[in-house]
Design an enzyme around this catalytic site. Structure first.
Site, PDB file in Angstrom:
ATOM      1  N   ASP A  10      67.012 -24.170  38.473  1.00 17.87           N
ATOM      2  CA  ASP A  10      66.479 -22.807  38.779  1.00 17.87           C
ATOM      3  C   ASP A  10      67.951 -22.073  38.824  1.00 17.87           C
ATOM      4  O   ASP A  10      68.793 -21.931  39.995  1.00 17.87           O
ATOM      5  CB  ASP A  10      66.031 -22.735  40.052  1.00 17.87           C
ATOM      6  CG  ASP A  10      65.535 -21.075  40.234  1.00 17.87           C
ATOM      7  OD1 ASP A  10      64.973 -20.963  41.278  1.00 17.87           O
ATOM      8  OD2 ASP A  10      65.910 -20.428  39.589  1.00 17.87           O
ATOM      9  N   ASP A  41      67.524 -15.733  35.557  1.00 16.04           N
ATOM     10  CA  ASP A  41      66.852 -16.529  36.318  1.00 16.04           C
ATOM     11  C   ASP A  41      65.509 -17.492  35.782  1.00 16.04           C
ATOM     12  O   ASP A  41      64.703 -17.025  35.408  1.00 16.04           O
ATOM     13  CB  ASP A  41      66.184 -15.529  37.454  1.00 16.04           C
ATOM     14  CG  ASP A  41      65.063 -16.575  38.469  1.00 16.04           C
ATOM     15  OD1 ASP A  41      64.318 -15.747  39.106  1.00 16.04           O
ATOM     16  OD2 ASP A  41      65.488 -17.645  38.754  1.00 16.04           O
TER      17      ASP A  41
HETATM   18  C1  LIG Z   1      64.894 -21.477  47.108  1.00 16.26           C
HETATM   19  S1  LIG Z   1      64.022 -19.847  46.647  1.00 16.26           S
HETATM   20  C2  LIG Z   1      65.167 -18.910  46.918  1.00 16.26           C
HETATM   21  C3  LIG Z   1      65.765 -18.336  46.132  1.00 16.26           C
HETATM   22  N1  LIG Z   1      66.673 -17.278  46.503  1.00 16.26           N
HETATM   23  C4  LIG Z   1      67.926 -17.606  46.697  1.00 16.26           C
HETATM   24  O1  LIG Z   1      68.516 -18.486  46.153  1.00 16.26           O
HETATM   25  C5  LIG Z   1      69.019 -16.485  47.127  1.00 16.26           C
HETATM   26  C6  LIG Z   1      69.519 -15.595  46.039  1.00 16.26           C
HETATM   27  C7  LIG Z   1      70.126 -14.491  46.328  1.00 16.26           C
HETATM   28  C8  LIG Z   1      69.967 -13.766  47.292  1.00 16.26           C
HETATM   29  C9  LIG Z   1      70.453 -12.471  47.646  1.00 16.26           C
HETATM   30  C10 LIG Z   1      71.425 -12.114  46.639  1.00 16.26           C
HETATM   31  C11 LIG Z   1      71.892 -12.828  45.739  1.00 16.26           C
HETATM   32  C12 LIG Z   1      71.268 -14.059  45.239  1.00 16.26           C
HETATM   33  O2  LIG Z   1      69.819 -16.861  47.934  1.00 16.26           O
HETATM   34  C13 LIG Z   1      69.608 -17.502  49.002  1.00 16.26           C
HETATM   35  O3  LIG Z   1      68.513 -17.424  49.314  1.00 16.26           O
HETATM   36  N2  LIG Z   1      70.492 -18.038  49.745  1.00 16.26           N
HETATM   37  C14 LIG Z   1      71.950 -18.063  49.421  1.00 16.26           C
HETATM   38  C15 LIG Z   1      73.124 -17.592  50.503  1.00 16.26           C
HETATM   39  C16 LIG Z   1      72.744 -18.995  51.599  1.00 16.26           C
HETATM   40  N3  LIG Z   1      73.668 -18.346  52.646  1.00 16.26           N
HETATM   41  C17 LIG Z   1      71.345 -18.763  51.959  1.00 16.26           C
HETATM   42  C18 LIG Z   1      70.575 -18.581  50.896  1.00 16.26           C
HETATM   43  C19 LIG Z   1      64.771 -17.342  45.312  1.00 16.26           C
HETATM   44  O4  LIG Z   1      63.924 -17.054  45.818  1.00 16.26           O
HETATM   45  N4  LIG Z   1      65.339 -17.397  43.641  1.00 16.26           N
HETATM   46  C20 LIG Z   1      64.295 -16.720  42.871  1.00 16.26           C
HETATM   47  C21 LIG Z   1      65.290 -15.737  42.136  1.00 16.26           C
HETATM   48  C22 LIG Z   1      66.113 -14.875  43.175  1.00 16.26           C
HETATM   49  C23 LIG Z   1      65.447 -13.837  43.980  1.00 16.26           C
HETATM   50  C24 LIG Z   1      66.347 -13.085  44.956  1.00 16.26           C
HETATM   51  C25 LIG Z   1      67.444 -12.223  44.163  1.00 16.26           C
HETATM   52  C26 LIG Z   1      68.161 -13.339  43.104  1.00 16.26           C
HETATM   53  C27 LIG Z   1      67.182 -14.264  42.444  1.00 16.26           C
HETATM   54  C28 LIG Z   1      63.813 -17.542  41.826  1.00 16.26           C
HETATM   55  O5  LIG Z   1      64.700 -18.336  41.067  1.00 16.26           O
HETATM   56  C29 LIG Z   1      63.283 -18.658  42.550  1.00 16.26           C
HETATM   57  O6  LIG Z   1      61.758 -17.947  43.111  1.00 16.26           O
HETATM   58  C30 LIG Z   1      60.898 -18.913  43.639  1.00 16.26           C
HETATM   59  C31 LIG Z   1      61.248 -20.044  44.012  1.00 16.26           C
HETATM   60  C32 LIG Z   1      60.205 -21.054  44.400  1.00 16.26           C
HETATM   61  N5  LIG Z   1      58.938 -20.365  44.695  1.00 16.26           N
HETATM   62  C33 LIG Z   1      58.679 -19.351  44.474  1.00 16.26           C
HETATM   63  C34 LIG Z   1      59.648 -18.354  43.809  1.00 16.26           C
END
Ligand SMILES: CSC[C@H](NC(=O)[C@H](Cc1ccccc1)OC(=O)N1CCC(N)CC1)C(=O)N[C@@H](CC1CCCCC1)[C@@H](O)COc1ccncc1
Length: 331
Positions: free
Chosen positions: A220, A36
Site C-alpha cells: 500500500d 495509492d
Molecule cells: C493503515 S490505514 C491508514 C492509512 N493512512 C495513513 O497511513 C496516513 C497517510 C497520511 C495521512 C495524513 C497526511 C498524509 C498521509 O498516515 C497515517 O495514518 N500516519 C502517518 C503518520 C504517523 N505519525 C501516524 C500514522 C490509510 O488510510 N491509507 C489509505 C490512503 C491514505 C488516506 C489518507 C490520505 C492519504 C492516503 C489507503 O492506502 C488505505 O486505506 C485503507 C486501508 C485499510 N482499510 C481500509 C482503507
C-alpha cells in the site's frame, strides 16, 4: 505508450506521503496527487469543494476544461483506514501522468473533504491504483487510471521506486532494469476484495534468525508506515531499549537515542531488508527525545499493511496481467 513520473515526499523531515504531478483537462490543469495502491478512487480537490475546506490545495475546475463531461447521476463517497474521507460527483476528462494519457478518465470531484485533507495542503487528491472493484462511484463503478491505460502500455505493469526522504519514481508500462539489483521475485496476488494482497514468507529482526511464517498483507503506497501482526512487532520492539507500545501516542514509541535493528521480510525464497533508519519514523514533535516507530501493530486494522516504510526498501512491480502478480527486488 509508456511513462514515468516523480514520487515526491510531501515533507522533507519524514515520509508521510508522496505526491506525483498529473494534468487534467483542456487546457491542462496540473495537480499533485497521492498515488495509492490501497484504494481505487481518483478524486481531486475541485471548484465544487467548499472554500472553507480548501487550504492551499490546487483545484481542478471542470467548467474550465473543454473536454470535461459530467457523469450525470453518479456520486462517490470514500472512507480510509485512518478515518479520513471525502465525497462528491464525477466527470470524465483527459488525464495524463508521466506522458501516459487516458482520454476519458473518471475524475471524482470532491464536494466534501474531511479535516485531515483540508489540513494537508500538499495533497490535492488521490489516484487509486488498487483493483477497480474497490471504486466507490455509484451507481456504476469506474475504472482506475491504470485499468484504463493498460491496453496502451507496452506491458500491463506499473512499478514503485519510493525512496527514503528523497524523490522516487512511478513507471508505467515497463520495468527499468537500472532501478534494482539481482532478480525480481514474483508472488501471486489475491485480488479479493481489491487490494494488492500477497503472502510474505516470514521475517527476521536485525541479523537474528529468520522466522518462517505466512503473513498475508497488502502492498500500500498510500500508507506511511507498516502494520504487521502483534507477535512480529513485539519481537521487533523487544530488541529496542526503552521501546513501549503507548496508548497515549497510539503506537510503539522509543527513545530517539536508542539503536534500532533492521527488519527483514521474506518474499518467496528471497527477502527484503528495511534499514533501521527507515523504522525510526519521526520525533513525536520537533525536538522531542521520543520517537515514533515505523513498524506498528495491525491488530486494530484487521489487515496487515506493507506501507511506505517497507516499500521504499524495495523496487516493486505491480503486474496487472491475468492473473496479476507482485514483484519484489532489492535496490
Ligand atoms: C493503515 S490505514 C491508514 C492509512 N493512512 C495513513 O497511513 C496516513 C497517510 C497520511 C495521512 C495524513 C497526511 C498524509 C498521509 O498516515 C497515517 O495514518 N500516519 C502517518 C503518520 C504517523 N505519525 C501516524 C500514522 C490509510 O488510510 N491509507 C489509505 C490512503 C491514505 C488516506 C489518507 C490520505 C492519504 C492516503 C489507503 O492506502 C488505505 O486505506 C485503507 C486501508 C485499510 N482499510 C481500509 C482503507
Amino acid at each position: 505508450e509508456n511513462g514515468s513520473a516523480a514520487a515526491i515526499p510531501i515533507d522533507p523531515r519524514f515520509d508521510i506521503a508522496y505526491v506525483t504531478p498529473v494534468t487534467i483537462g483542456t487546457p491542462p490543469q496540473t495537480l499533485y496527487l497521492d498515488f495509492d495502491t490501497g484504494s481505487s478512487d481518483l478524486w481531486v480537490f475541485s471548484s465544487h469543494t467548499p472554500e472553507s475546506q480548501v487550504r492551499g490545495q490546487r483545484i481542478y475546475s471542470p467548467e474550465k476544461s473543454s473536454t470535461a463531461k459530467l457523469l450525470a447521476g453518479h456520486t462517490w463517497s470514500i472512507l480510509y483506514g485512518d478515518g479520513s474521507g471525502s465525497l462528491g460527483n464525477v466527470y470524465t476528462d483527459n488525464f495524463t501522468v508521466g506522458g501516459v494519457t487516458v482520454t476519458s478518465q473518471a475524475v471524482q470531484t470532491a464536494q466534501q473533504v474531511s479535516y485531515s485533507f483540508t489540513s494537508q495542503s500538499e495533497i490535492h487528491g488521490l489516484v487509486g491504483l488498487g483493483f477497480s472493484t474497490l471504486n466507490t462511484v455509484f451507481p456504476n463503478g469506474q475504472l482506475t487510471f491504470f485499468d484504463n491505460a493498460k491496453s496502451t502500455l507496452d506491458s500491463p505493469v506499473f512499478t514503485a521506486d519510493l525512496k527514503w526522504k528523497k524523490e522516487g519514481t512511478y513507471d508505467f508500462g515497463f520495468i527499468d532494469e537500472t532501478k534494482y539489483t539481482g532478480e525480481i521475485t514474483y508472488l501471486p496476488v489475491q485480488t479479493d476484495p481489491g487490494y494488492w494482497t500477497f503472502t510474505s514468507s516470514g521475517y527476521a529482526v536485525g541479523d537474528g534468525a529468520f522466522h518462517p511464517a505466512s503473513i498475508v498483507g497488502i502492498a500500500d503506497t498510500g500508507t506511511s508506515l507498516t502494520y504487521l501482526p502483534a507477535e512480529v512487532v513485539t519481537s521487533y520492539w523487544g530488541q529496542v531499549d526503552g521501546a513501549v507500545d503507548s496508548d497515549y501516542y497510539g503506537g510503539y514509541v522509543f527513545p530517539c537515542s536508542s539503536k534500532l535493528p533492521s527488519f527483514t521480510f521474506g518474499v518467496g525464497p528471497a527477502n527484503i531488508t528495511i534499514p533501521a533508519s527507515y523504522i525510526n519514523y519521526a520525533q513525536i514533535t520537533e525536538g522531542s527525545p521520543v520517537c515514533f516507530g515505523g513498524l506498528q501493530s495491525s491488530s486494530w486494522l484487521g489487515v496487515n499493511i506493507w506501507g511506505d516504510v517497507a516499500l521504499k526498501a524495495a523496487f516493486v512491480v505491480f503486474n496487472g496481467a491475468n492473473p496479476p502478480t507482485i514483484g519484489w527486488a532489492k535496490k
